[in-house]
Scaffold this motif. Structure first.
Motif, PDB file in Angstrom:
ATOM      1  N   UNK A  57      11.874   1.533  30.765  1.00 36.43           N
ATOM      2  CA  UNK A  57      11.193   0.319  31.206  1.00 36.43           C
ATOM      3  C   UNK A  57      11.699  -0.951  30.558  1.00 36.43           C
ATOM      4  N   UNK A  58      12.783  -0.865  29.781  1.00 31.39           N
ATOM      5  CA  UNK A  58      13.334  -2.040  29.103  1.00 31.39           C
ATOM      6  C   UNK A  58      14.833  -2.109  29.361  1.00 31.39           C
ATOM      7  N   UNK A  59      15.289  -3.280  29.799  1.00 31.67           N
ATOM      8  CA  UNK A  59      16.708  -3.505  30.046  1.00 31.67           C
ATOM      9  C   UNK A  59      17.183  -4.699  29.237  1.00 31.67           C
ATOM     10  N   UNK A  60      18.484  -4.695  28.931  1.00 28.92           N
ATOM     11  CA  UNK A  60      19.091  -5.770  28.152  1.00 28.92           C
ATOM     12  C   UNK A  60      20.248  -6.346  28.950  1.00 28.92           C
ATOM     13  N   UNK A  61      20.387  -7.656  28.880  1.00 29.11           N
ATOM     14  CA  UNK A  61      21.525  -8.324  29.486  1.00 29.11           C
ATOM     15  C   UNK A  61      22.693  -8.192  28.511  1.00 29.11           C
ATOM     16  N   UNK A  62      23.688  -7.346  28.814  1.00 25.72           N
ATOM     17  CA  UNK A  62      24.784  -7.118  27.862  1.00 25.72           C
ATOM     18  C   UNK A  62      25.705  -8.330  27.719  1.00 25.72           C
ATOM     19  N   UNK A  63      25.622  -9.277  28.645  1.00 28.49           N
ATOM     20  CA  UNK A  63      26.478 -10.453  28.605  1.00 28.49           C
ATOM     21  C   UNK A  63      25.807 -11.644  27.924  1.00 28.49           C
ATOM     22  N   UNK A  64      24.579 -11.475  27.485  1.00 29.19           N
ATOM     23  CA  UNK A  64      23.821 -12.580  26.890  1.00 29.19           C
ATOM     24  C   UNK A  64      24.420 -13.001  25.558  1.00 29.19           C
ATOM     25  N   UNK A  65      24.429 -14.288  25.332  1.00 33.08           N
ATOM     26  CA  UNK A  65      24.884 -14.809  24.044  1.00 33.08           C
ATOM     27  C   UNK A  65      23.765 -14.752  23.014  1.00 33.08           C
ATOM     28  N   UNK A  66      22.540 -14.608  23.478  1.00 30.70           N
ATOM     29  CA  UNK A  66      21.382 -14.598  22.584  1.00 30.70           C
ATOM     30  C   UNK A  66      20.997 -13.176  22.191  1.00 30.70           C
TER      31      UNK A  66
END
Length: 120
Positions: A57-66
């Protein structure tokens, strides 16, 4: 909503310091999709590398700078509405007060239910 539009929406949130998203957060980004279409859209975004599934139920933006403190952000996302804080050992290691050769886990204390989550 096309993949490019989703990427733009994720970039907007990245400028606000958000890199971790619950399913409800992603549904707010793609509100026009029905249940099955939404699920298939998420699988498509993961296959394309736009999103990374790190916990149920949790995803991460792998391209995020933050992408700082991602593990803590995942813990907060998993236990929204509960009080969360990094354990003493994790905090001391993060600030370089104690030396841990390899960090294998991050311990987060919460007022929510207990659980162990393995992430990539």
């Amino acid at each position: 909503m096309k993949t490019v539009d989703v990427m733009k929406a994720l970039l907007e949130r990245d400028t606000l310091g958000r890199a971790v998203f619950s399913v409800e957060d992603l549904r707010a980004i793609m509100p026009e999709r029905s249940g099955k279409t939404f699920s298939e859209g998420l699988r498509h975004l993961v296959r394309q590398g736009v999103l990374e599934r790190d916990a149920r139920g949790v995803s991460v933006n792998p391209l995020a700078r933050s992408r700082t403190h991602v593990l803590e952000a995942i813990a907060v996302t998993l236990r929204r509405g509960a009080w969360d804080y990094a354990s003493l050992e994790t905090a001391l290691s993060e600030y370089g007060i104690i030396s841990l050769q390899t960090i294998t886990c991050v311990t987060v204390m919460t007022t929510g239910r207990k659980g162990r989550f393995d992430t990539p």
